[in-house]
Design a protein around this motif. Structure first.
Motif, PDB file in Angstrom:
ATOM      1  N   MET A   1       0.821  -1.189   0.000  1.00 36.98           N
ATOM      2  CA  MET A   1       0.000   0.000   0.000  1.00 36.98           C
ATOM      3  C   MET A   1       0.868   1.258   0.000  1.00 36.98           C
ATOM      4  O   MET A   1       0.645   2.162  -0.779  1.00 36.98           O
ATOM      5  N   LEU A   2       1.855   1.306   0.905  1.00 45.39           N
ATOM      6  CA  LEU A   2       2.733   2.472   0.963  1.00 45.39           C
ATOM      7  C   LEU A   2       3.599   2.591  -0.291  1.00 45.39           C
ATOM      8  O   LEU A   2       3.884   3.697  -0.753  1.00 45.39           O
ATOM      9  N   GLU A   3       4.005   1.457  -0.830  1.00 45.74           N
ATOM     10  CA  GLU A   3       4.801   1.487  -2.067  1.00 45.74           C
ATOM     11  C   GLU A   3       3.979   2.051  -3.224  1.00 45.74           C
ATOM     12  O   GLU A   3       4.497   2.790  -4.054  1.00 45.74           O
ATOM     13  N   LYS A   4       2.707   1.697  -3.267  1.00 45.65           N
ATOM     14  CA  LYS A   4       1.829   2.199  -4.325  1.00 45.65           C
ATOM     15  C   LYS A   4       1.646   3.715  -4.194  1.00 45.65           C
ATOM     16  O   LYS A   4       1.669   4.433  -5.191  1.00 45.65           O
ATOM     17  N   MET A   5       1.473   4.200  -2.954  1.00 42.79           N
ATOM     18  CA  MET A   5       1.347   5.645  -2.731  1.00 42.79           C
ATOM     19  C   MET A   5       2.639   6.362  -3.093  1.00 42.79           C
ATOM     20  O   MET A   5       2.615   7.430  -3.713  1.00 42.79           O
ATOM     21  N   LYS A   6       3.769   5.785  -2.721  1.00 42.92           N
ATOM     22  CA  LYS A   6       5.066   6.383  -3.033  1.00 42.92           C
ATOM     23  C   LYS A   6       5.266   6.466  -4.537  1.00 42.92           C
ATOM     24  O   LYS A   6       5.720   7.487  -5.060  1.00 42.92           O
ATOM     25  N   ARG A   7       4.899   5.419  -5.256  1.00 46.82           N
ATOM     26  CA  ARG A   7       5.044   5.397  -6.711  1.00 46.82           C
ATOM     27  C   ARG A   7       4.155   6.446  -7.367  1.00 46.82           C
ATOM     28  O   ARG A   7       4.570   7.140  -8.292  1.00 46.82           O
ATOM     29  N   SER A   8       2.925   6.593  -6.872  1.00 49.10           N
ATOM     30  CA  SER A   8       2.024   7.582  -7.472  1.00 49.10           C
ATOM     31  C   SER A   8       2.496   9.009  -7.210  1.00 49.10           C
ATOM     32  O   SER A   8       2.321   9.888  -8.053  1.00 49.10           O
ATOM     33  N   ILE A   9       3.112   9.255  -6.056  1.00 52.60           N
ATOM     34  CA  ILE A   9       3.648  10.588  -5.767  1.00 52.60           C
ATOM     35  C   ILE A   9       4.871  10.872  -6.633  1.00 52.60           C
ATOM     36  O   ILE A   9       5.055  11.984  -7.116  1.00 52.60           O
ATOM     37  N   GLU A  10       5.697   9.857  -6.871  1.00 56.91           N
ATOM     38  CA  GLU A  10       6.890  10.055  -7.695  1.00 56.91           C
ATOM     39  C   GLU A  10       6.545  10.375  -9.143  1.00 56.91           C
ATOM     40  O   GLU A  10       7.244  11.140  -9.803  1.00 56.91           O
ATOM     41  N   PHE A  11       5.464   9.806  -9.662  1.00 57.39           N
ATOM     42  CA  PHE A  11       5.089  10.032 -11.051  1.00 57.39           C
ATOM     43  C   PHE A  11       4.083  11.168 -11.225  1.00 57.39           C
ATOM     44  O   PHE A  11       3.615  11.412 -12.326  1.00 57.39           O
ATOM     45  N   MET A  12       3.773  11.869 -10.147  1.00 56.50           N
ATOM     46  CA  MET A  12       2.847  12.993 -10.212  1.00 56.50           C
ATOM     47  C   MET A  12       3.527  14.177 -10.893  1.00 56.50           C
ATOM     48  O   MET A  12       4.714  14.443 -10.653  1.00 56.50           O
TER      49      MET A  12
END
Length: 79
Positions: A1-12
């Motif tokens: 879950m946290l990895e998915k949030m981190k990935r979405s913030i990085e590609f924002m």
């Protein structure tokens, strides 16, 4: 879950990230000022006005976050 949030913030997109970050900072600032106003209410001149201002500043971040969600979606879609 946290990895998915981190990935979405990085590609924002950068403008969307800056907009969202500054919106959260503004909401935190409004809540802090409201807290300070509530703490300093005893024995001051203009008690009613200060109490009303503190209550309005307590309610404002919720509306601001709702408008920021719409603005974020527009910025995210255009980038």
């Amino acid at each position: 879950m946290l990895e998915k949030m981190k990935r979405s913030i990085e590609f924002m997109p950068r403008p969307a990230y800056i907009f969202l970050k500054n919106t959260f900072i503004l909401c935190d600032l409004l809540l802090f000022i409201s807290c300070v106003l509530f703490m300093n209410l005893d024995g001051v001149i203009g008690y009613g006005e200060r109490l009303m201002l503190a209550q309005l500043m307590l309610e404002t971040p919720s509306g601001l976050l709702l408008l920021a969600l719409i603005g974020f979606a527009i910025i995210y879609d255009n980038c």
